[in-house]
Design an enzyme around this catalytic site. Structure first.
Site, PDB file in Angstrom:
ATOM      1  N   SER A 188       0.828  -1.200   0.000  1.00 16.80           N
ATOM      2  CA  SER A 188       0.000   0.000   0.000  1.00 16.80           C
ATOM      3  C   SER A 188       0.863   1.250   0.000  1.00 16.80           C
ATOM      4  CB  SER A 188      -0.913   0.006   1.223  1.00 16.80           C
ATOM      5  OG  SER A 188      -1.560   1.254   1.351  1.00 16.80           O
ATOM      6  N   TYR A 203      -4.214  -1.446   9.679  1.00 19.42           N
ATOM      7  CA  TYR A 203      -4.151  -1.781   8.255  1.00 19.42           C
ATOM      8  C   TYR A 203      -2.801  -1.370   7.669  1.00 19.42           C
ATOM      9  CZ  TYR A 203      -4.827  -1.203   3.244  1.00 19.42           C
ATOM     10  OH  TYR A 203      -4.661  -1.237   1.880  1.00 19.42           O
TER      11      TYR A 203
END
Length: 317
Positions: A188, A203
């Site tokens: 990410s 996350y």
């Protein structure tokens, strides 16, 4: 006077080196983004394994791999969606001889050792060349760390960290034995581009694990012919992010067209052109300003999520 002259010469030299270094990096970026030839993915082997293959980036990757003539082992937790995805792939590639197998695996519920054993059994006799770890789990909406319940904590860690770790462990020995292979971990931009990711902390932390895992084992196995890479997208329009597509938010299908060109090269990459440009400008901004903006941004998403009790995720990648 001599000291002043020496200072001026040193300053000029340092400035020249700085400009030269940035010019070199820019030329290198242009080469990689536009001119470098992609690798022939079939050279790694005839089979690709894809986790999280029934939605978003994973599903788009499965279609892309099939279009390149690779056989597929699709992993997911929903047998109905796995079957539907495999049928879609067969229909779309009916002119190409592509074999598709499915394995139902629930990273949230199954033991890591057992996942490894089941995958090893499923790939017995297969010429596995590529593994794509794209399964991922995020928050429904932003929240403070103390507000994240224990079930969600366990689920995110098991899917994003343990699942990827054990699947990689199950596959890498076969790649070592044949001295070739490629592993792509979907990370990410929240950890590669941004200095922080407040209120979506767990996350982002699990995605940071994937980046470090990829960097480190890339060094371990590069000399054995195994290319390991973490791809770090910013926003992509998927079911998980619940974002509409736009210039800077590509569909999963459009994103995948970019990312397959980077497979086999650097260990951590931002393959989509506009994401890479966004990353350049974000890094040019001092971290405290970015941190302040992100905190305000996700506080807004937290408030919106709590008020509406919606199922919308904050934009995350």
């Amino acid at each position: 006077m001599e000291l002043i002259d020496l200072f001026m010469v040193s300053t000029t030299a340092l400035g020249f080196i700085f400009v030269l270094k940035n010019l070199f990096n820019f030329v290198k970026w242009v080469w990689r983004m536009f001119f470098r030839a992609p690798k022939n993915l079939r050279d790694y082997g005839s089979w690709a394994i894809i986790t999280g293959s029934t939605d978003g980036i994973g599903k788009a990757m499965a279609h892309e791999m099939a279009s390149k003539g690779l056989n597929l082992l699709l992993l997911g937790r929903n047998p109905t969606k796995l079957e539907a995805t495999s049928n879609e792939i067969r229909e779309k590639n009916n002119k190409v001889s592509v074999e598709v197998k499915c394995l139902v695996v629930d990273f949230e519920k199954e033991n890591g050792e057992r996942i490894k054993e089941r995958v090893e059994e499923a790939i017995e006799g297969l010429d596995v060349g590529i593994l794509v770890n794209s399964a991922g789990l995020a928050y429904r909406y932003a929240r403070f760390f103390h507000e994240v319940d224990s079930n969600l904590i366990n689920s995110i860690i098991k899917v994003n960290v343990e699942g990827t770790t054990w699947i990689t462990k199950a596959v890498i020995q076969k790649m070592v034995d044949k001295k070739k292979g490629a592993i792509i971990n979907m990370g990410s931009g929240s950890t590669v581009v941004l200095p922080s990711y407040p209120l979506v902390t767990l996350y982002a932390a699990t995605k940071a694990y994937l980046a470090m895992l990829s960097r480190s084992i890339s060094l371990e196995y590069k000399q054995q012919g195994i290319d390991i890479q973490c791809q770090a997208p910013l926003f992509v329009s998927t079911k998980m992010t619940k974002m509409g597509s736009s210039v800077f938010v590509p569909t999963a299908e459009k994103y995948i067209k970019s990312c397959t060109r980077w497979i086999g090269y650097e260990s951590v990459v931002e393959p989509y052109l506009l994401h890479s440009l966004q990353g350049f400008f974000i890094r040019a901004i001092p971290d405290p300003f970015v941190d302040s903006y992100l905190l305000r941004y996700f506080l807004y998403w937290r408030k919106r999520g709590l008020l509406k009790d919606s199922n919308n995720l904050p934009p995350s990648s």
